[in-house]
Write a protein that holds these residues in place. Structure first.
Motif, PDB file in Angstrom:
ATOM      1  N   TRP A  84      56.808  46.227  44.476  1.00  0.00           N
ATOM      2  CA  TRP A  84      56.470  45.292  43.291  1.00  0.00           C
ATOM      3  C   TRP A  84      55.023  44.785  43.612  1.00  0.00           C
ATOM      4  CZ3 TRP A  84      59.959  43.324  39.876  1.00  0.00           C
ATOM      5  CH2 TRP A  84      61.438  43.864  39.986  1.00  0.00           C
ATOM      6  N   PHE A  85      54.609  44.084  42.395  1.00  0.00           N
ATOM      7  CA  PHE A  85      53.403  43.612  42.410  1.00  0.00           C
ATOM      8  C   PHE A  85      53.161  42.626  43.499  1.00  0.00           C
ATOM      9  CE2 PHE A  85      50.356  40.414  40.360  1.00  0.00           C
ATOM     10  CZ  PHE A  85      49.352  41.276  40.188  1.00  0.00           C
ATOM     11  N   PRO A  86      52.228  42.668  44.127  1.00  0.00           N
ATOM     12  CA  PRO A  86      52.088  41.669  45.403  1.00  0.00           C
ATOM     13  C   PRO A  86      52.221  40.238  45.106  1.00  0.00           C
ATOM     14  CG  PRO A  86      50.447  43.326  45.623  1.00  0.00           C
ATOM     15  CD  PRO A  86      50.969  43.602  44.230  1.00  0.00           C
ATOM     16  N   GLU A  87      51.990  39.722  43.891  1.00  0.00           N
ATOM     17  CA  GLU A  87      52.195  38.153  43.324  1.00  0.00           C
ATOM     18  C   GLU A  87      53.554  37.936  43.357  1.00  0.00           C
ATOM     19  OE1 GLU A  87      49.740  36.098  43.789  1.00  0.00           O
ATOM     20  OE2 GLU A  87      47.863  37.663  43.977  1.00  0.00           O
ATOM     21  N   ASN A  88      54.368  38.962  43.106  1.00  0.00           N
ATOM     22  CA  ASN A  88      55.938  38.786  42.767  1.00  0.00           C
ATOM     23  C   ASN A  88      56.685  38.652  44.026  1.00  0.00           C
ATOM     24  OD1 ASN A  88      58.641  39.525  42.143  1.00  0.00           O
ATOM     25  ND2 ASN A  88      57.812  40.128  40.306  1.00  0.00           N
TER      26      ASN A  88
END
Length: 251
Positions: free
Chosen positions: A36-40
């Motif tokens: 996943w996108f690291p901000e997710n």
């Protein structure tokens, strides 16, 4: 599977077992093991490895495993098990790194457009949450910034799965060792040298990555992951070929 090397056989089995597991666990498996996108909030550091064993559907895993089956054992016999594993894993990591980099570029580029258009920074989490729940953008997303909002949400919500980056690393390494090996493309009954067939496939993916236009594969293909994997595999094999082996071995 008697002609397969041990590492390729293990990778095939591991990928198939992961895929079968996703059939039973469904979305939970992707939530846990996709990258996943690291901000997710779904992001976990282990996903930089586990995503390489996850696939979206039957065709996705079939073509990746077919390429591994066709080229992996030949490459492993040429360079040895430890170096093959190194190329496979490092190419997968390079693929993940480049894809995440471009996801960050897309996410924060879209974020800048939204904030420049008047959307408050503290409205962004609410916008993402609302859009994921309802499928519609809030009232403060208008025609002038809807494309930026769509890009931001897409980068935030779309996970990366598949062994494609690692496979592209294997293909790139294969080309450096066997550039003139004749290969047959499906439905084309004439041999094409590896450097042309695999090189052409790389260029198609590079075009799609740069332009966003899909020529081969589904529209949600992580083309930058393919590029990252191929570049890492090429550079690692190029270095080994130049510095670590007897030149006569590569003739």
């Amino acid at each position: 599977m008697g002609n397969l090397t041990d590492t390729v056989k293990t990778l095939l089995i591991a990928n198939i077992l992961f895929f079968v597991g996703t059939l039973y666990l469904g979305d939970y498996a992707y939530q846990l093991f996709a990258l996943w996108f690291p901000e997710n909030p779904n992001f976990g550091i282990w996903q930089i490895i586990t995503h390489m064993f996850m696939h979206g559907d039957q065709s996705h895993i079939f073509f990746n495993m077919f390429a591994l089956f066709m080229f992996g054992s030949v490459l492993e016999r040429s360079i040895g098990q430890s170096k093959f594993i190194y190329i496979y894993i490092s190419a997968g990591l390079g693929a993940a790194g480049l894809q995440v980099l471009f996801s960050y570029i897309g996410y924060y580029g879209a974020l800048q457009i939204l904030t420049d258009s008047g959307v408050a920074l503290d409205q962004i989490p609410t916008m993402i949450s609302s859009t994921l729940k309802t499928g519609e953008f809030p009232y403060y997303i208008n025609d002038s910034n809807v494309e930026a909002a769509r890009s931001l949400v897409s980068n935030f919500r779309t996970p990366m799965v598949g062994a494609s980056g690692a496979i592209f690393g294997v293909l790139a390494a294969f080309v450096l060792i066997y550039p003139n090996m004749p290969l047959y493309f499906i439905f084309v009954p004439i041999p094409i040298k590896a450097k042309y067939l695999i090189g052409g496939y790389f260029l198609i993916n590079l075009y799609s990555a740069v332009t966003g236009s899909t020529i081969l594969g589904p529209s949600n293909t992580a083309y930058w992951a393919h590029i990252g994997g191929a570049v890492v595999g090429f550079l690692v094999m190029w270095y080994w070929k130049r510095n670590s082996f007897n030149q006569n071995r590569w003739n």
